[in-house]
Motif scaffolding. Structure first.
Motif, PDB file in Angstrom:
ATOM      1  N   LYS A 154      -3.448   1.868   4.393  1.00 40.25           N
ATOM      2  CA  LYS A 154      -4.281   0.730   4.772  1.00 40.25           C
ATOM      3  C   LYS A 154      -4.195  -0.411   3.760  1.00 40.25           C
ATOM      4  N   ASP A 200     -11.270  -2.514   4.862  1.00 42.30           N
ATOM      5  CA  ASP A 200     -10.835  -3.387   5.958  1.00 42.30           C
ATOM      6  C   ASP A 200     -10.883  -4.859   5.569  1.00 42.30           C
ATOM      7  N   ASP A 201     -11.900  -5.240   4.822  1.00 42.23           N
ATOM      8  CA  ASP A 201     -12.062  -6.635   4.394  1.00 42.23           C
ATOM      9  C   ASP A 201     -11.779  -6.766   2.896  1.00 42.23           C
ATOM     10  N   GLU A 223      -5.684   7.303   3.162  1.00 42.36           N
ATOM     11  CA  GLU A 223      -6.206   5.940   3.201  1.00 42.36           C
ATOM     12  C   GLU A 223      -5.229   4.910   2.638  1.00 42.36           C
TER      13      GLU A 223
END
Length: 251
Positions: free
Chosen positions: A186, A101-102, A183
């Motif tokens: 993302k 996410d980061d 994944e």
């Protein structure tokens, strides 16, 4: 914390480019490419835990564990954002880093990278099951360690055999069973996928699957390279792609 051995080249004040090798290998595989990039970058070559000069982690890590350890190591080097160049197993870890996410990956370069399940035909699956069944039957009858090792050499891949020799069998089995396909969407950073047409370890179909799943990705196929020659004969092509990004105003 697991120690990660590092070799640094280039300019300390330049944008960092991190190089990560394949399974059973070490940083030297990527040294020739890194040397071409070094005049324009802070180059960081890793020996991933369990390989080269880096000791193996105590537990059986998966690629998420590897990614977290790499980030902690880069924090210790004062590295925030970076380009990632990952070959094979190093590609698996790069995909994990970029999907966070980061994520701190500025541009992801995957060279003959693994990380998704390779498509197989019904016939290939049947042959694989039969081969596995025969191996298990013979394994049950093996009476010595030498006999077992000989069976593994006959029925297992080179990496499978080597994983016993280097004391990494548990980690090998854990990581190759992963499938990161869900994944990959993302990943928002630009991604370059470079595969050799003659590669039988991570063939082009693997790269194409990853390309289809990552929104901002480009796929490049090199007709004359296999899994390892893409790093030797293909080093100039890889380095040129990295340098183009560095010269394009990376933060």
């Amino acid at each position: 914390m697991t120690k990660i051995s590092t070799v640094e080249l280039g300019r300390k004040d330049a944008f960092p480019v991190v190089f990560a090798h394949g399974w059973g290998r070490d940083h030297k595989d990527l040294l020739a490419t890194a040397e071409l990039v070094a005049p324009s970058a802070r180059v960081i070559l890793l020996d991933l835990p369990g390989f080269g000069e880096s000791p193996r982690p105590e537990p059986a890590w998966d690629t998420i564990d590897y990614a977290k350890a790499v980030l902690a190591h880069l924090d210790g080097l004062g590295v925030d954002r970076f380009h990632w160049v990952g070959h094979s197993f190093g590609g698996r870890i790069g995909l994990r880093l970029a999907a966070m996410d980061d994520s701190r990956v500025e541009h992801l370069f995957i060279v003959a990278g693994a990380g998704v399940k390779r498509p197989t035909t019904v016939l290939e699956r049947l042959r694989g099951k039969r081969r596995s069944m025969i191996f298990q039957q013979k394994k049950a009858k093996a009476t010595t360690q030498d006999a077992l090792i000989e069976l593994e050499r006959e029925y297992g891949s080179a990496d499978y055999v080597q994983s016993r020799e280097i004391g990494m069998r548990d980690i090998f089995l854990k990581t190759i069973q992963e499938d990161q396909i869900a994944e990959l969407p993302k990943i928002t950073c630009p991604t370059s996928l470079i595969y050799g047409r003659k590669d039988t370890e991570t063939p082009p179909v693997v790269g194409k699957l990853i390309h289809e799943a990552i929104p901002q990705s480009e796929y490049i196929e090199c007709p004359e390279y296999d899994h390892h020659s893409i790093l030797s004969r293909g080093r100039h092509q890889i380095a040129t792609m990295v340098l183009e990004q560095l010269n394009g105003g990376a933060k």
